[in-house]
Design an enzyme around this catalytic site. Structure first.
Site, PDB file in Angstrom:
ATOM      1  N   THR A 163      -2.102  10.965  -9.632  1.00 37.93           N
ATOM      2  CA  THR A 163      -3.235  11.864  -9.882  1.00 37.93           C
ATOM      3  C   THR A 163      -3.406  12.904  -8.769  1.00 37.93           C
ATOM      4  O   THR A 163      -4.456  13.561  -8.691  1.00 37.93           O
ATOM      5  CB  THR A 163      -4.540  11.051 -10.028  1.00 37.93           C
ATOM      6  OG1 THR A 163      -4.636  10.105  -8.953  1.00 37.93           O
ATOM      7  CG2 THR A 163      -4.592  10.311 -11.350  1.00 37.93           C
ATOM      8  N   SER A 195      -9.745  -0.053  -7.563  1.00 38.31           N
ATOM      9  CA  SER A 195     -10.281  -1.278  -6.966  1.00 38.31           C
ATOM     10  C   SER A 195     -11.503  -1.767  -7.729  1.00 38.31           C
ATOM     11  O   SER A 195     -12.381  -0.978  -8.095  1.00 38.31           O
ATOM     12  CB  SER A 195     -10.657  -1.027  -5.502  1.00 38.31           C
ATOM     13  OG  SER A 195      -9.534  -0.649  -4.750  1.00 38.31           O
ATOM     14  N   ALA A 395       5.053  -4.101  22.632  1.00 34.41           N
ATOM     15  CA  ALA A 395       4.551  -4.665  23.886  1.00 34.41           C
ATOM     16  C   ALA A 395       4.707  -6.180  23.909  1.00 34.41           C
ATOM     17  O   ALA A 395       5.075  -6.768  24.934  1.00 34.41           O
ATOM     18  CB  ALA A 395       3.091  -4.273  24.093  1.00 34.41           C
ATOM     19  N   MET A 398       9.522  -9.917  20.464  1.00 38.02           N
ATOM     20  CA  MET A 398       9.991 -10.570  19.251  1.00 38.02           C
ATOM     21  C   MET A 398       8.973 -11.540  18.661  1.00 38.02           C
ATOM     22  O   MET A 398       8.919 -11.740  17.449  1.00 38.02           O
ATOM     23  CB  MET A 398      11.308 -11.312  19.543  1.00 38.02           C
ATOM     24  CG  MET A 398      12.029 -11.798  18.293  1.00 38.02           C
ATOM     25  SD  MET A 398      12.516 -10.408  17.240  1.00 38.02           S
ATOM     26  CE  MET A 398      12.665 -11.212  15.651  1.00 38.02           C
ATOM     27  N   PHE A 420      -3.396   5.046   0.324  1.00 37.41           N
ATOM     28  CA  PHE A 420      -4.382   4.903  -0.740  1.00 37.41           C
ATOM     29  C   PHE A 420      -5.606   5.782  -0.477  1.00 37.41           C
ATOM     30  O   PHE A 420      -5.713   6.447   0.532  1.00 37.41           O
ATOM     31  CB  PHE A 420      -4.758   3.436  -0.949  1.00 37.41           C
ATOM     32  CG  PHE A 420      -5.798   2.849  -0.017  1.00 37.41           C
ATOM     33  CD1 PHE A 420      -6.754   1.972  -0.515  1.00 37.41           C
ATOM     34  CD2 PHE A 420      -5.818   3.139   1.332  1.00 37.41           C
ATOM     35  CE1 PHE A 420      -7.708   1.413   0.322  1.00 37.41           C
ATOM     36  CE2 PHE A 420      -6.759   2.590   2.184  1.00 37.41           C
ATOM     37  CZ  PHE A 420      -7.720   1.724   1.668  1.00 37.41           C
ATOM     38  N   ASP A 421      -6.514   5.818  -1.474  1.00 39.14           N
ATOM     39  CA  ASP A 421      -7.721   6.635  -1.401  1.00 39.14           C
ATOM     40  C   ASP A 421      -7.380   8.097  -1.113  1.00 39.14           C
ATOM     41  O   ASP A 421      -8.014   8.756  -0.293  1.00 39.14           O
ATOM     42  CB  ASP A 421      -8.667   6.088  -0.328  1.00 39.14           C
ATOM     43  CG  ASP A 421     -10.096   6.587  -0.529  1.00 39.14           C
ATOM     44  OD1 ASP A 421     -10.789   6.059  -1.409  1.00 39.14           O
ATOM     45  OD2 ASP A 421     -10.515   7.506   0.202  1.00 39.14           O
ATOM     46  N   GLY A 422      -6.399   8.593  -1.809  1.00 32.94           N
ATOM     47  CA  GLY A 422      -5.931   9.954  -1.582  1.00 32.94           C
ATOM     48  C   GLY A 422      -4.880   9.974  -0.494  1.00 32.94           C
ATOM     49  O   GLY A 422      -5.204   9.944   0.694  1.00 32.94           O
ATOM     50  N   GLY A 423      -3.602   9.962  -0.883  1.00 35.94           N
ATOM     51  CA  GLY A 423      -2.511   9.908   0.083  1.00 35.94           C
ATOM     52  C   GLY A 423      -2.597  11.050   1.093  1.00 35.94           C
ATOM     53  O   GLY A 423      -2.980  12.176   0.758  1.00 35.94           O
TER      54      GLY A 423
END
Length: 447
Positions: A163, A195, A395, A398, A420-423
């Site tokens: 969209t 959502s 920092a 592993m 999300f929420d507008g890329g």
């Protein structure tokens, strides 16, 4: 020129709301007493309620089961006025957008899913708040202002085909359409990523603000010369409306399984000739409705920035604790190595800078001063969150890749924030572009 000396610096650990300080004659960064009280309330709630939530859902096998496990904490949030605090006081709610940012940062740092389910309800109410009639407010908003039950709302906008270009002239437009049939509208198409849209029982949220494109005639194709905004409408869909239709009219096709935000609800939904009474059209269709949807995402974008700050806080705290306690086989804790402390410095600075940006954005939105900083507050903190988790893991070393630590979870949660929420690239930077190209654009007017 004589400068006044500040003998007691602001409490930079809170990096807070900008206001004029009569004592020093300078800008201060302290919360007002009312904001500090709200923040303390949110901290207390997060520790008492949300700190216990993850253990109840994280080992459940499906996205929907994990989402449903949030119901008790959501109900408690409603009871304690936490949901109401996410609704602006000018609509009968309990706080400002600035206070909502405080809430989101404090609670997202504790449990991302419980927090965002509440935020998604406030986003869902956005078009109703902005474009609804007084009668619609009375009928549909009232349940969300009361301190009982678990009312849940969804802004049902995103579609499987994307969209980002929904209002671009000459594009295909929204693919969920509504065609008038007497006193009803007939809705067809698929939505996803919305959502809360399934509700707690897969029969639809208590209120779905369903964004559709109105079509006429036999052809659903959007004409290239039509302004897409003119055809936009929002339908106020409730479980009652869904129940009045055949079962196949509203179908949850799939609860998408996610690597992060593992208890969020954003299913793939199909509408097949869903009949919605024309009385459920929100406000005035067309440009006013499209504008209400866009501005709702401006508010939520700033709150996603606050969520990113919450993520960065959690990352910093976990990394700092490890680096202060673990020697990695050396003679002293690794924080005493410059390479490690430099990384932690970077993480802390980005977190604090992001918080200031978010709070400035929310202050601008509360004062209706424009949207540029709000867009920045969605982009910058969410991208800092990615950088911060990577540097924090570097920092630690592993050990940070082990599932026995919090880092993989925090990494998975951070990864979605720019998307999300507008890329950030498909939508948010384009919104900044639209602001910058204006002839009367003043780059520093927001300061």
């Amino acid at each position: 020129m004589t400068r006044k000396l500040i003998t007691k610096p602001p409490r930079m650990s809170m990096l807070s709301y900008f206001h004029f300080c009569p004592h020093h004659g300078l800008v201060c960064f302290d919360l007002t007493p009312e904001q500090a009280e709200s923040r303390a309330k949110f901290v207390k709630f997060g520790k008492e309620v949300f700190s216990e939530v993850r253990a109840k859902y994280e080992n459940l096998p499906t996205q929907y089961e994990r989402f449903y496990a949030l119901l008790p904490s959501y109900t408690e949030a409603v009871k304690r006025g936490i949901l109401k605090a996410l609704i602006h006081t000018k609509y009968g709610g309990g706080g400002s957008l600035f206070e909502a940012a405080l809430l989101v940062e404090e609670t997202y740092a504790i449990d991302v899913n419980a927090c965002l389910t509440l935020v998604a309800t406030s986003l869902g109410l956005g078009p109703l708040l902005r474009a609804g009639t007084p009668e619609q407010h009375k009928e549909f908003l009232t349940p969300f202002l009361q301190l009982e039950g678990a009312p849940i709302c969804s802004l049902v906008h995103s579609e499987p085909g994307g969209t980002a270009n929904w209002l671009v002239k000459g594009a295909n437009g929204l693919q969920v359409t509504a065609r008038r049939d007497g006193d009803f509208l007939i809705v067809n198409g698929r939505k996803t990523w919305a959502s809360n849209s399934s509700g707690w029982d897969d029969k639809g949220a208590d209120l779905q603000c369903l964004v559709v494109r109105e079509v006429t005639g036999l052809d659903d194709t959007q004409a290239p010369d039509v302004d897409p905004e003119d055809a936009i409408m929002v339908l106020l869909v409730t479980p009652e409306i869904i129940a009045q239709n055949p079962p196949e009219a509203y179908t949850i096709l799939e609860h998408l399984e996610l690597p992060g935000h593992i208890a969020m609800c954003g299913p793939l939904v199909e509408f097949k000739n869903l009949r919605v009474p024309a009385t459920r059209i929100l406000g005035t269709p067309g440009k006013p409705t499209a504008d209400a949807v866009v501005k709702s995402f401006m508010d939520s974008g700033a709150l996603v920035g606050a969520a990113a700050v919450g993520n960065m806080r959690a990352v910093y705290e976990v990394a700092l604790k490890f680096c202060k306690e673990d020697t990695r086989g050396g003679a002293k804790p690794i924080i005493h190595h410059q390479s490690v402390s430099n990384l932690l410095c970077n993480v802390k600075m980005r977190t604090d800078a992001s918080r200031m940006l978010v709070w400035k954005a929310c202050d601008d939105l509360d004062k209706e001063k424009g949207y540029e900083i709000a867009v920045e507050a969605k982009i910058y903190p969410t991208e800092c969150a990615i950088t911060n988790i990577n540097e924090a893991m570097a920092a630690v070393g592993m050990m940070a890749y082990s599932k026995d630590t919090d880092f993989p979870r925090l990494l998975n949660d951070a990864t979605v924030l720019p998307l999300f929420d507008g890329g950030n690239y498909g939508i948010r930077r384009r919104q900044m572009e639209q602001i910058m190209v204006q002839q009367d654009y003043s780059p520093w007017a927001t300061m």
